[in-house]
Design a protein around this motif. Structure first.
Motif, PDB file in Angstrom:
ATOM      1  N   UNK A 120       0.968  -1.199   0.133  1.00 47.31           N
ATOM      2  CA  UNK A 120       0.024  -0.194  -0.166  1.00 47.31           C
ATOM      3  C   UNK A 120       0.923   1.308  -0.049  1.00 47.31           C
ATOM      4  N   UNK A 121       2.016   1.118   0.267  1.00 50.06           N
ATOM      5  CA  UNK A 121       3.128   2.338   0.252  1.00 50.06           C
ATOM      6  C   UNK A 121       3.947   2.198  -0.741  1.00 50.06           C
ATOM      7  N   UNK A 122       3.707   1.369  -1.789  1.00 47.25           N
ATOM      8  CA  UNK A 122       4.431   1.309  -2.873  1.00 47.25           C
ATOM      9  C   UNK A 122       4.136   2.402  -4.069  1.00 47.25           C
ATOM     10  N   UNK A 123       4.849   2.433  -5.148  1.00 44.99           N
ATOM     11  CA  UNK A 123       4.669   3.283  -6.087  1.00 44.99           C
ATOM     12  C   UNK A 123       5.327   2.727  -7.407  1.00 44.99           C
ATOM     13  N   UNK A 134       0.227   4.358  -4.545  1.00 43.10           N
ATOM     14  CA  UNK A 134      -1.126   3.783  -4.105  1.00 43.10           C
ATOM     15  C   UNK A 134      -1.998   4.369  -2.990  1.00 43.10           C
ATOM     16  N   UNK A 135      -1.203   5.561  -2.474  1.00 42.76           N
ATOM     17  CA  UNK A 135      -1.936   6.215  -1.467  1.00 42.76           C
ATOM     18  C   UNK A 135      -1.013   7.485  -0.903  1.00 42.76           C
ATOM     19  N   UNK A 136      -1.829   8.392  -0.652  1.00 40.92           N
ATOM     20  CA  UNK A 136      -0.795   9.608  -0.071  1.00 40.92           C
ATOM     21  C   UNK A 136      -0.279   9.160   1.499  1.00 40.92           C
ATOM     22  N   UNK A 137       0.695   9.429   1.519  1.00 40.75           N
ATOM     23  CA  UNK A 137       1.407   8.830   2.987  1.00 40.75           C
ATOM     24  C   UNK A 137       2.248  10.108   3.625  1.00 40.75           C
ATOM     25  N   UNK A 391     -11.229  -1.731   3.874  1.00 41.23           N
ATOM     26  CA  UNK A 391     -12.187  -0.535   3.581  1.00 41.23           C
ATOM     27  C   UNK A 391     -11.545   0.136   2.222  1.00 41.23           C
ATOM     28  N   UNK A 392     -12.514   0.198   1.365  1.00 43.24           N
ATOM     29  CA  UNK A 392     -12.117   0.585   0.104  1.00 43.24           C
ATOM     30  C   UNK A 392     -11.590   2.053   0.015  1.00 43.24           C
ATOM     31  N   UNK A 393     -10.668   2.324  -0.798  1.00 44.98           N
ATOM     32  CA  UNK A 393     -10.135   3.603  -0.919  1.00 44.98           C
ATOM     33  C   UNK A 393      -9.623   4.041  -2.264  1.00 44.98           C
ATOM     34  N   UNK A 394      -9.896   5.219  -2.693  1.00 48.54           N
ATOM     35  CA  UNK A 394      -9.622   5.956  -4.112  1.00 48.54           C
ATOM     36  C   UNK A 394      -8.626   6.782  -3.931  1.00 48.54           C
ATOM     37  N   UNK A 395      -7.761   6.878  -4.570  1.00 48.40           N
ATOM     38  CA  UNK A 395      -6.884   8.127  -4.749  1.00 48.40           C
ATOM     39  C   UNK A 395      -6.654   8.683  -6.141  1.00 48.40           C
ATOM     40  N   UNK A 396      -6.654   9.939  -6.204  1.00 49.23           N
ATOM     41  CA  UNK A 396      -6.805  10.554  -7.456  1.00 49.23           C
ATOM     42  C   UNK A 396      -5.440  11.607  -7.402  1.00 49.23           C
ATOM     43  N   UNK A 397      -4.843  11.447  -8.492  1.00 52.25           N
ATOM     44  CA  UNK A 397      -3.769  12.832  -8.885  1.00 52.25           C
ATOM     45  C   UNK A 397      -4.341  13.878  -9.876  1.00 52.25           C
TER      46      UNK A 397
END
Ligand SMILES: Cc1cc2nc3c(=O)[nH]c(=O)nc-3n(C[C@H](O)[C@H](O)[C@H](O)COP(=O)(O)OP(=O)(O)OC[C@H]3O[C@@H](n4cnc5c(N)ncnc54)[C@H](O)[C@@H]3O)c2cc1C
Length: 591
Positions: A120-123, A134-137, A391-397
């Motif tokens: 989840x902290x990959x890119x 995968x998400x804002x950290x 939990x579902x989550x959506x990340x948008x750039x």
């Protein structure tokens, strides 16, 4: 095997030409007025590159007056037999386990079903050179286990420390702050932050103060372990229930605590356990720097997981990417005890069975549920895992041709010579995303581009309503909401966007769920778990994942002699099996 529902896609979006440059249109006049009204806000303009910061300063000291479970002592040097360990999953939990085991002299192989590490902290970098996360950290100043790991692997210079304030962006660009900057540290800086915040009305502030003053947070000041126990006992109630029963107001929840709860667990205060929120509050109240945020200089693949991977490889650890574990093979010994006899792995059409002395499943919640043999559900330990849900989550750039969060100066927001705007994590109660940041400012190494502007990364929570929508629709909705938060960004062109959906991300930290989190040591003697969802004293987070890896490694080292004996026994069984099959071949020959 079914993979996580992860979809990453990038698309170009061309908007109307930017009419705002030069500020000659009537539209720009009204914008100037809007910009003027927000001048009172504490807007921090930045120059790129930002000042870097290492981990030698401004990190909460967790060695004194801190809950012991959160910061275990350094492990003693392992003196037992060298073990061969197979780890399933290369998220932070798997990586942390690997680093700990390699440091203790063991042999480690990591099997990861994806083509990149980090979970989840990959890119990864797409074909056009964009880093897709995968998400804002963000990193709290109390992430001692993660900071320890980063120091080990030489990544301690890779974080940029932000101003010690939590910023809320309200509709129309009104900024609210929870400002921890003060002459003295904890707990006074926190009291000052809550009493002076402009995100709440006076009545709500007083009610807030009463609720916090009657919480276990106060006990944490003198008895951190006792407070942690009190907090754990509040796992059965939601934060809203607890907060309202202590005099807190609904308005505080809406304007401040919901965005924070969404940012922490992707669910709101009505749904998140009081334990989860109060764990963080206790750290914020007792440790001066716990509430201080850091962000990576650039993308996780270059500044976090990359250095960890290098360290693991240099120590002899091996990564096997795209090798997913399909099945855990197991058997019983003469005493009726279950042990794992191998892992069935596959990569496209290739298949293999790997054997080791110890096996660690460092998966996410959907991953571990798919792996556990159904027969093992007879153990409550494993059965409980099925009560946890992701939990579902959506990340948008969204990339723009100007500076979206620059609220003070119209000209600055329209030039591309230097970055301008808010350099911090931003919360909002007024959009479908709870938190966001302009990565071109906060993490400039990979995200600032000299000919481009803001790169907003927003976290849509709850993600459920967005999961079935096509990317274009998601981007359109997010874009509109960005403009309602920052009216001054109207007319900026959105030049690029991407959407990443994770069907099951963090485990849902709802009331009563803590009970079902499994320990890293399992009823199967050579099978261990790691993962942010497993039992550890922090919430589901990077820090929790790292801590779980330390705990898994400690259990494996503790069982070193038993695991080596088990290996000898299994080798004996193997030889016996070969002799038996050789005997049966002879018999056949005779026949
Ligand atoms: C959008 C978003 C924002 C976040 N923001 C923050 C934040 O700001 N701060 C913070 O501290 N935390 C944050 N988190 C949480 C943090 O990312 C996670 O808690 C942490 O990274 C989990 O690590 P993990 O190793 O436990 O699990 P994961 O990262 O999920 O890793 C599990 C790995 O196992 C692999 N796997 C699963 N099954 C198999 C199999 N059968 N075979 C092989 N491989 C398998 C997966 O592919 C994955 O790589 C955020 C999470 C998300 C999604």
């Amino acid at each position: 095997m079914q993979l996580n529902y992860i979809m990453a896609s990038a698309s170009i979006h061309l908007q109307l030409p930017n009419q705002m440059l030069g500020g000659t249109s009537s539209h720009s006049h009204s914008l100037k007025e809007m910009l003027h009204t927000s001048k009172s806000s504490r807007n921090r303009r930045v120059n790129v590159p930002s000042v870097s910061c290492n981990l030698k300063a401004k990190v909460s000291d967790m060695s004194s007056k801190a809950p012991k479970g959160l910061f275990p002592p350094e492990p003693e040097k392992y003196e037992g037999p060298k073990l061969k360990v197979a780890i399933i999953g290369s998220g932070l939990a798997g990586l942390s386990t690997a680093v700990e085991l390699l440091d203790q002299g063991h042999e480690v192989d990591i099997y990861e079903s994806r083509s990149f590490i980090g979970g989840k902290v990959g890119s990864f970098v797409d074909k056009r050179g964009n880093h897709i996360e995968m998400g804002l950290h963000v990193f709290f100043g109390c992430y001692n286990n993660l900071f320890r790991l980063m120091k080990k692997v030489g990544a301690d210079e890779n974080l940029l420390v932000k101003e010690h304030t939590h910023t809320f962006v309200n509709k129309g660009g009104q900024i609210g702050e929870l400002d921890f900057r003060f002459l003295t540290g904890a707990p006074l800086h926190g009291i000052k932050a809550f009493l002076t915040t402009n995100q709440l009305l006076n009545f709500d502030k007083v009610a807030n103060a009463i609720a916090l003053a009657t919480s276990p947070v106060v006990r944490a000041l003198i008895d951190p372990d006792g407070a942690m126990e009190d907090i754990r006992n509040l796992d059965n109630v939601s934060f809203s229930e607890w907060f309202m029963s202590h005099g807190g107001t609904r308005k505080s929840i809406q304007r401040m605590w919901d965005p924070v709860a969404y940012a922490l667990g992707f669910i709101n205060c009505d749904n998140i356990s009081a334990r989860c929120m109060l764990t963080i509050f206790a750290l914020f109240a007792t440790k001066t720097e716990a509430s201080l945020l850091r962000m990576l200089k650039g993308s996780p693949d270059l500044y976090l997981t990359g250095p960890i991977k290098r360290y693991i490889t240099e120590k002899g650890g091996r990564f096997h990417l795209r090798w997913g574990c399909r099945e855990i093979l197991y058997s019983k010994n003469s005493a009726g005890e279950t042990y794992v006899s191998g892992l069935h792995l596959s990569k496209a059409t290739q298949k293999q069975i790997v054997k080791a002395d110890a096996y660690v499943a460092a998966c996410d919640v959907p991953g571990i549920k798919r792996l556990i043999p159904s027969d093992w559900q007879k153990w409550e330990f494993f059965d409980n895992i099925y009560k946890l849900v992701g939990v579902p989550v959506v990340t948008v750039q969204l990339r723009f041709n100007g500076w979206v969060t620059e609220l003070q100066d119209l000209e600055q927001s329209r030039q591309l010579n230097r970055a301008a705007g808010l350099d911090n994590l931003l919360y909002t109660p007024d959009a479908d995303f709870s938190c966001f940041a302009d990565l071109a400012i906060t993490s400039p190494e990979d995200y600032y581009r000299s000919d481009q502007g803001s790169l907003l990364q927003v976290v849509l929570t709850p993600g459920d309503p967005y999961m079935p929508l096509p990317n274009e629709e998601i981007i359109d909705k997010v874009h509109k909401q960005v403009l309602s938060l920052f009216p001054s960004a109207q007319g900026l062109e959105m030049t690029w966007s991407s959407v990443v959906k994770i069907g099951q991300s963090l485990y849902r930290e709802a009331p009563g769920m803590d009970l079902f989190r499994p320990d890293q040591k399992t009823p199967v003697q050579n099978f261990f778990l790691a993962g942010s969802y497993t039992k550890q004293d922090y919430i589901d987070s990077m820090e929790g994942a790292t801590l779980s890896g330390r705990q898994a490694s400690a259990y494996i080292c503790e069982s070193g002699t038993m695991l080596a004996e088990l290996r000898r026994m299994l080798q004996f069984y193997d030889v016996l099996g070969q002799v038996k099959s050789a005997e049966s071949v002879d018999e056949l020959t005779v026949v």
